[in-house]
Write a protein that holds these residues in place. Structure first.
Motif, short mmCIF file in Angstrom:
data_model
loop_
_atom_site.label_atom_id
_atom_site.label_comp_id
_atom_site.label_asym_id
_atom_site.label_seq_id
_atom_site.Cartn_x
_atom_site.Cartn_y
_atom_site.Cartn_z
N GLY A 186 0.75 -1.15 0.07
CA GLY A 186 0.00 -0.03 0.13
C GLY A 186 0.86 1.20 0.20
N LYS A 187 2.20 0.99 0.08
CA LYS A 187 2.99 2.19 -0.04
C LYS A 187 3.82 2.44 -1.45
CE LYS A 187 4.17 1.90 4.85
NZ LYS A 187 3.58 3.26 5.22
N PHE A 188 3.71 3.67 -1.87
CA PHE A 188 4.58 3.90 -3.03
C PHE A 188 6.08 3.38 -3.15
CE2 PHE A 188 0.82 6.51 -3.71
CZ PHE A 188 0.38 6.26 -4.54
N PRO A 189 6.64 3.03 -4.05
CA PRO A 189 8.01 2.65 -4.04
C PRO A 189 9.14 3.71 -3.52
CG PRO A 189 7.12 1.67 -6.07
CD PRO A 189 6.17 2.83 -5.57
N ARG A 190 8.81 4.73 -3.79
CA ARG A 190 9.76 5.85 -3.04
C ARG A 190 9.38 6.41 -1.80
NH1 ARG A 190 13.51 7.23 -6.85
NH2 ARG A 190 14.12 9.22 -5.61
N ASP A 191 8.44 5.66 -1.09
CA ASP A 191 7.94 5.92 0.09
C ASP A 191 9.15 6.17 1.17
OD1 ASP A 191 6.96 5.61 2.99
OD2 ASP A 191 4.87 5.71 1.81
N LYS A 192 9.30 7.47 1.85
CA LYS A 192 10.42 7.49 2.59
C LYS A 192 10.65 6.46 3.79
CE LYS A 192 10.75 12.53 1.97
NZ LYS A 192 10.86 13.86 2.67
N ALA A 193 9.33 5.85 4.11
CA ALA A 193 9.60 4.91 4.96
C ALA A 193 10.32 3.44 4.46
CB ALA A 193 8.03 4.19 5.68
N MET A 194 10.11 3.05 3.40
CA MET A 194 10.96 2.28 2.91
C MET A 194 12.10 2.40 2.14
SD MET A 194 7.64 -0.14 1.30
CE MET A 194 7.28 0.97 -0.10
N TYR A 195 12.18 3.36 1.22
CA TYR A 195 13.12 3.71 0.38
C TYR A 195 14.41 4.55 0.84
CZ TYR A 195 15.29 4.85 -4.24
OH TYR A 195 16.12 5.19 -5.29
N ASN A 196 15.75 3.96 0.72
CA ASN A 196 16.84 4.58 1.00
C ASN A 196 17.41 5.01 -0.20
OD1 ASN A 196 19.64 5.22 1.68
ND2 ASN A 196 19.28 3.74 3.55
N GLU A 197 17.35 6.46 -0.33
CA GLU A 197 18.12 7.27 -1.46
C GLU A 197 19.42 6.86 -1.73
OE1 GLU A 197 17.01 11.31 -2.05
OE2 GLU A 197 14.98 10.99 -1.87
N LYS A 198 20.23 6.76 -0.57
CA LYS A 198 21.74 6.60 -0.68
C LYS A 198 21.91 5.26 -1.37
CE LYS A 198 23.22 9.90 3.11
NZ LYS A 198 23.68 9.89 4.19
N THR A 199 21.40 4.07 -0.73
CA THR A 199 21.73 3.05 -1.27
C THR A 199 20.91 2.49 -2.40
OG1 THR A 199 20.16 1.69 0.27
CG2 THR A 199 22.51 2.18 1.16
N GLU A 200 19.65 3.03 -2.57
CA GLU A 200 18.59 2.90 -3.69
C GLU A 200 18.30 1.60 -3.44
OE1 GLU A 200 21.01 3.27 -7.31
OE2 GLU A 200 20.33 5.30 -7.61
N LYS A 201 18.21 1.01 -2.13
CA LYS A 201 17.31 -0.22 -1.73
C LYS A 201 16.05 0.23 -1.00
CE LYS A 201 20.92 -2.89 -2.34
NZ LYS A 201 20.75 -4.14 -3.62
N ILE A 202 14.93 -0.91 -1.33
CA ILE A 202 13.83 -0.56 -0.50
C ILE A 202 13.50 -1.86 0.09
CG2 ILE A 202 12.86 -1.77 -2.94
CD1 ILE A 202 10.23 -0.02 -2.42
#
Length: 279
Positions: A214-230
């Protein structure tokens, strides 16, 4: 009344994106009318891309892919021409709306939905086309449970010319360090204008991250911008490691680490289903 046949009955979407979308009546049947936004009306490239959807859809006869009626031009009183496409209306809602109205899908639903949607994508790839815009908004679920992959406006046929052009542009953009930013569903290489079947597979995997959490892939709760991991697994209920591994392999940042084709995904789904049957 357009073409002495199509009567416009309501507005579905206007002044958003490439074209405006209306509902029309055609001899008692409800259909969809797409009209190229007038600001693109004299742009040859925009017109070519708009008409491309008709050409692409004409190659398919499958319940999971919309049927296209016709393309025509309609001249306004001022002499300006509107570019129009009429196509099948899909009764149901897209999967982004479905999750918003209901809730994230269960693991059991997820496996079933992934199998059905992957089978549709397999048909597209077998005809040597790439969709290039897969996301929950572009997947419809009909009232009878049938899934339909829509919006083929960005689709492209894989041929020698495309491969040569794409590799050249991709290499240049790599050297310039451009094209890393994505919308969450789009594979990183697509922003460098290079697409393969693995590009669609990436977008399909990210779509299921949304459907299961239910969360968009770039949701801050899941997505790490530095590592690009979700880190999505903890937000998906009841998803087995085997099923999660399918999603993880589909959304690998490096295309070479993803599934080579849709049949490999279907094979892994089949193995999971056999294990479940044995339990």
């Amino acid at each position: 009344m357009l073409q002495n046949r199509y009567r416009v009955t309501s507005i579905i979407r206007i002044n958003r994106g490439f074209g405006n979308v209306y509902e029309v009546e055609d001899r008692g049947k409800t259909k969809i009318l797409k009209v190229l936004n007038q600001i693109h009306g004299k742009d040859r490239r925009a017109i070519q891309l708009f008409r491309q959807e008709v050409k692409v859809l004409s190659h398919f006869d499958h319940p999971g892919i919309p049927k296209c009626d016709s393309y025509f031009q309609y001249e306004l009183n001022e002499g300006e021409r509107l570019h129009c496409i009429v196509m099948e209306k899909i009764d149901g809602c897209n999967l982004e709306e479905w999750v918003e109205k209901n809730q994230p899908i269960s693991a059991e639903q997820g496996l079933e939905w992934l199998e059905k949607i992957t089978s549709i994508l397999k048909v597209v790839h077998e005809q040597k086309y790439l969709h290039r815009d897969i996301k929950p908004h572009n997947i419809m679920r009909k009232d009878n449970g049938q899934f339909v992959l829509i919006d083929f406006g960005a689709a492209i046929r894989i041929n020698l010319f495309y491969k040569t052009y794409a590799i050249t542009i991709y290499s240049a953009m790599l050297l310039l360090g451009k094209g890393d930013e994505t919308d969450g569903y789009t594979a990183p290489e697509q922003n460098r204008h290079y697409c393969t079947p693995q590009t669609d597979i990436f977008a399909l995997g990210k779509s299921f991250v949304f459907l299961l959490t239910g969360k968009f892939p770039r949701d801050k709760a899941m997505y790490n911008e530095k590592t690009e991991k979700i880190n999505w697994r903890k937000y998906a209920k009841g998803v087995s490691d085997e099923f999660a591994n399918i999603i993880e392999k589909a959304i690998e940042h490096d295309p070479k680490k993803r599934y080579n084709n849709t049949q490999e995904i279907l094979n892994d789904i089949g193995r999971i289903k056999k294990i479940v049957e044995l339990i």
